[in-house]
Scaffold this active site. Structure first.
Site, PDB file in Angstrom:
ATOM      1  N   GLY A   4     -15.874   5.572  -3.652  1.00 15.55           N
ATOM      2  CA  GLY A   4     -15.333   5.889  -2.318  1.00 15.55           C
ATOM      3  C   GLY A   4     -15.289   4.788  -1.452  1.00 15.55           C
ATOM      4  O   GLY A   4     -14.961   5.014  -0.111  1.00 15.55           O
ATOM      5  N   GLU A  31      -6.128  10.204 -15.157  1.00 18.05           N
ATOM      6  CA  GLU A  31      -6.567  10.523 -13.701  1.00 18.05           C
ATOM      7  C   GLU A  31      -5.294  11.641 -13.027  1.00 18.05           C
ATOM      8  O   GLU A  31      -5.383  12.374 -12.487  1.00 18.05           O
ATOM      9  CB  GLU A  31      -5.983   9.187 -12.958  1.00 18.05           C
ATOM     10  CG  GLU A  31      -6.565   9.179 -11.473  1.00 18.05           C
ATOM     11  CD  GLU A  31      -8.115   9.211 -11.177  1.00 18.05           C
ATOM     12  OE1 GLU A  31      -8.864   8.866 -12.365  1.00 18.05           O
ATOM     13  OE2 GLU A  31      -8.534   9.566 -10.474  1.00 18.05           O
ATOM     14  N   ASP A  58      -3.976   0.577  -9.669  1.00 15.11           N
ATOM     15  CA  ASP A  58      -5.443   0.438  -9.884  1.00 15.11           C
ATOM     16  C   ASP A  58      -5.720   0.018 -11.330  1.00 15.11           C
ATOM     17  O   ASP A  58      -6.470  -0.695 -11.825  1.00 15.11           O
ATOM     18  CB  ASP A  58      -6.292   1.417  -9.289  1.00 15.11           C
ATOM     19  CG  ASP A  58      -5.875   1.711  -7.902  1.00 15.11           C
ATOM     20  OD1 ASP A  58      -5.335   0.967  -7.240  1.00 15.11           O
ATOM     21  OD2 ASP A  58      -6.355   2.981  -7.416  1.00 15.11           O
ATOM     22  N   SER A 114     -24.781   8.622 -15.620  1.00 18.04           N
ATOM     23  CA  SER A 114     -24.478   7.702 -14.671  1.00 18.04           C
ATOM     24  C   SER A 114     -25.670   7.182 -14.162  1.00 18.04           C
ATOM     25  O   SER A 114     -26.563   7.677 -13.560  1.00 18.04           O
ATOM     26  CB  SER A 114     -23.884   8.257 -13.699  1.00 18.04           C
ATOM     27  OG  SER A 114     -23.875   7.511 -12.473  1.00 18.04           O
ATOM     28  N   ASP A 130       2.990   2.042  -4.852  1.00  9.69           N
ATOM     29  CA  ASP A 130       3.087   2.155  -6.570  1.00  9.69           C
ATOM     30  C   ASP A 130       3.607   3.459  -6.902  1.00  9.69           C
ATOM     31  O   ASP A 130       4.481   3.478  -7.655  1.00  9.69           O
ATOM     32  CB  ASP A 130       1.449   1.780  -7.154  1.00  9.69           C
ATOM     33  CG  ASP A 130       0.731   2.842  -6.485  1.00  9.69           C
ATOM     34  OD1 ASP A 130       0.828   3.790  -5.619  1.00  9.69           O
ATOM     35  OD2 ASP A 130      -0.726   2.867  -7.243  1.00  9.69           O
ATOM     36  N   SER A 143     -13.265   2.222  -7.767  1.00  8.63           N
ATOM     37  CA  SER A 143     -14.340   2.716  -8.471  1.00  8.63           C
ATOM     38  C   SER A 143     -13.582   3.498  -9.860  1.00  8.63           C
ATOM     39  O   SER A 143     -14.106   3.256 -10.789  1.00  8.63           O
ATOM     40  CB  SER A 143     -15.539   3.062  -7.793  1.00  8.63           C
ATOM     41  OG  SER A 143     -15.070   4.239  -7.068  1.00  8.63           O
ATOM     42  N   SER A 144     -12.810   4.490  -9.356  1.00 14.51           N
ATOM     43  CA  SER A 144     -12.499   5.525 -10.347  1.00 14.51           C
ATOM     44  C   SER A 144     -11.780   4.820 -11.325  1.00 14.51           C
ATOM     45  O   SER A 144     -11.694   5.071 -12.475  1.00 14.51           O
ATOM     46  CB  SER A 144     -11.547   6.554  -9.692  1.00 14.51           C
ATOM     47  OG  SER A 144     -12.178   6.975  -8.503  1.00 14.51           O
ATOM     48  N   GLU A 188       0.850  -1.230  -0.083  1.00 12.46           N
ATOM     49  CA  GLU A 188       0.056  -0.069  -0.044  1.00 12.46           C
ATOM     50  C   GLU A 188       0.832   1.343  -0.016  1.00 12.46           C
ATOM     51  O   GLU A 188       1.850   1.316   0.764  1.00 12.46           O
ATOM     52  CB  GLU A 188      -0.866   0.011   1.273  1.00 12.46           C
ATOM     53  CG  GLU A 188      -2.280   0.546   0.891  1.00 12.46           C
ATOM     54  CD  GLU A 188      -3.101  -0.450  -0.108  1.00 12.46           C
ATOM     55  OE1 GLU A 188      -3.054  -0.021  -1.065  1.00 12.46           O
ATOM     56  OE2 GLU A 188      -3.566  -1.490   0.359  1.00 12.46           O
TER      57      GLU A 188
HETATM   58  C1  GLA Z   1      -5.086   4.482  -4.414  1.00 17.55           C
HETATM   59  C2  GLA Z   1      -4.347   5.072  -5.373  1.00 17.55           C
HETATM   60  C3  GLA Z   1      -3.424   3.991  -5.795  1.00 17.55           C
HETATM   61  C4  GLA Z   1      -2.503   3.455  -4.712  1.00 17.55           C
HETATM   62  C5  GLA Z   1      -3.173   3.474  -3.304  1.00 17.55           C
HETATM   63  C6  GLA Z   1      -2.638   3.005  -2.059  1.00 17.55           C
HETATM   64  O1  GLA Z   1      -5.801   3.460  -4.425  1.00 17.55           O
HETATM   65  O2  GLA Z   1      -5.365   5.359  -6.920  1.00 17.55           O
HETATM   66  O3  GLA Z   1      -2.290   4.388  -6.940  1.00 17.55           O
HETATM   67  O4  GLA Z   1      -1.466   4.763  -4.212  1.00 17.55           O
HETATM   68  O5  GLA Z   1      -4.349   4.445  -3.269  1.00 17.55           O
HETATM   69  O6  GLA Z   1      -1.781   2.077  -2.155  1.00 17.55           O
END
Ligand code: GLA
Length: 373
Positions: A122, A156, A168, A69, A38, A127-128, A35
């Site tokens: 959220g 993004e 993601d 939507s 990235d 989801s994004s 976490e």
């Molecule tokens: C969000 C970001 C990812 C990553 C996580 C934390 O999901 O979109 O790129 O940084 O937070 O691991």
């Protein structure tokens, strides 16, 4: 979730004079471990899940980008030639993809777009990214999964303005049925990691919405860049445990999380291969502690969910997943204990926070793709 015939008929009802749309789907994800590594070009181990966003899009004669939507029951309209700044609402994700495609030389026409999604917004399950990846496929122009992920990520970071890493979008584009994805965010090399049989991956949504665009995420990205500068390395991926002695204060805490988290990802993948559930669980709990203490991105609700979960029978480990400050936890639960886990965790959470968590047993799913035509 709605199937192709249903999406086609909803699309026709919404845009009666339109031709048939191209329809793409893209999954959300749960990150098992790794976490906030990235954007430091480190290691991550996410898994694409069986919750997804569907985007149906057809070109139109005019220059309007019309978006509806289904989840929000809201529409938005952009002029395709004038997409230059985000509005700060949900339609930025679609406009951002059109912006990113145009920047890459794709000639964009006006489009009519319908979004249907069951990835909670959220909820920390991306989801994004799912929306961006599905839009990149539906609006066209991408040749393969790598390019789809790149376009959605560019939208993004470059348009919506969230300085996120690639995790993601990458896993949404490249997910594999039955496996998590061990990704090196510097080289983009990856391999599937099969999880031990009998282990369920359970996402528990705290129902506290996080705002990823939040200043806290940006602050963490900036703090890590600053720590890397102090160490004289290109990114914290290049920092070692020995380097930590040269840092202090916030920089030390952020870097210590990143350096130890990268090591935990490798150890976790190794433990998964050996079927060592105990080691996997221990690493997950250590990751959570590091995110809480050193990285400071957890929340009281997430801490409560993790602490309660690890005290329940059949739970090998748990941690927050995603950006933090709300969203979800990921729980590693022996399959036989699932029923009791869900009811006990849900009732304790309700007692303490006066709201019910959303519990989703995740199936490792394939990545994004066109589903029509
Ligand atoms: C969000 C970001 C990812 C990553 C996580 C934390 O999901 O979109 O790129 O940084 O937070 O691991």
């Amino acid at each position: 979730m709605a199937g192709v015939p249903e999406i086609l008929s909803r699309f026709a009802a919404l845009y009666p004079s339109s031709r048939q749309p191209r329809i793409a789907q893209a999954p959300g994800r749960v990150n098992l471990i790794g976490e906030h590594t990235d954007y430091n070009l480190g290691l991550v181990l996410p898994m694409a899940i069986d919750l997804r966003s569907i985007v149906a899009a057809a070109p139109s004669e005019d220059d309007r980008l019309r978006v509806y939507s289904e989840e929000l029951k809201q529409s938005a309209e952009w002029s395709i030639g004038e997409i230059d700044a985000p509005r700060g609402d949900w339609s930025d994700r679609i406009a951002g993809v059109a912006w990113a495609l145009a920047r890459r030389g794709v000639r964009m026409a006006g489009s009519r777009v319908l979004i249907v999604s069951n990835v909670p917004m959220g909820g920390g399950l991306s989801s994004s990214a799912a929306l961006g990846v599905a839009a990149a496929l539906a609006l066209g122009g991408a040749r393969d999964a790598a390019e789809v992920a790149e376009i959605a990520h560019f939208a993004e970071t470059g348009f919506v303005g969230v300085p996120c890493g690639i995790m993601d979008q990458f896993v949404s584009a490249n997910g594999r049925k039955g496996a998590a994805i061990l990704l090196d965010c510097r080289s983009l090399d990856w391999r599937p990691v099969t999880l031990p049989a009998g282990l369920a991956i359970v996402a528990v949504n705290s129902m506290v919405k996080h705002e990823l665009g939040d200043s806290a995420y940006r602050t963490r990205v900036a703090e890590c860049a600053q720590a890397a500068r102090e160490l004289g390395v290109a990114s914290l991926r290049d920092a070692s445990v020995d380097d930590l002695g040269r840092l202090e204060g916030v920089g030390l805490r952020r870097a210590r999380h990143v350096v130890t988290e990268n090591a935990r990802v490798e150890a976790f993948a190794g433990a998964a291969a050996r079927g060592d559930l105990e080691a996997m669980g221990r690493l997950a709990v250590e990751s959570h502690a590091s995110l809480r203490e050193d990285y400071e991105v957890s929340s009281p609700e997430l801490d409560f969910l993790v602490e309660t979960a690890v005290g329940l029978p059949g739970v090998v480990g748990a941690r927050m997943t995603g950006g933090g400050f709300g969203g979800s936890t990921v729980n590693f639960v022996r399959a036989g204990a699932l029923g009791e886990f869900s009811s006990a965790l849900s009732s304790r959470y309700r007692q303490k926070w006066a709201k019910a968590p959303e519990i989703h047993v995740c199936a490792a799913s394939g990545g994004a793709g066109l589903i029509f035509p």
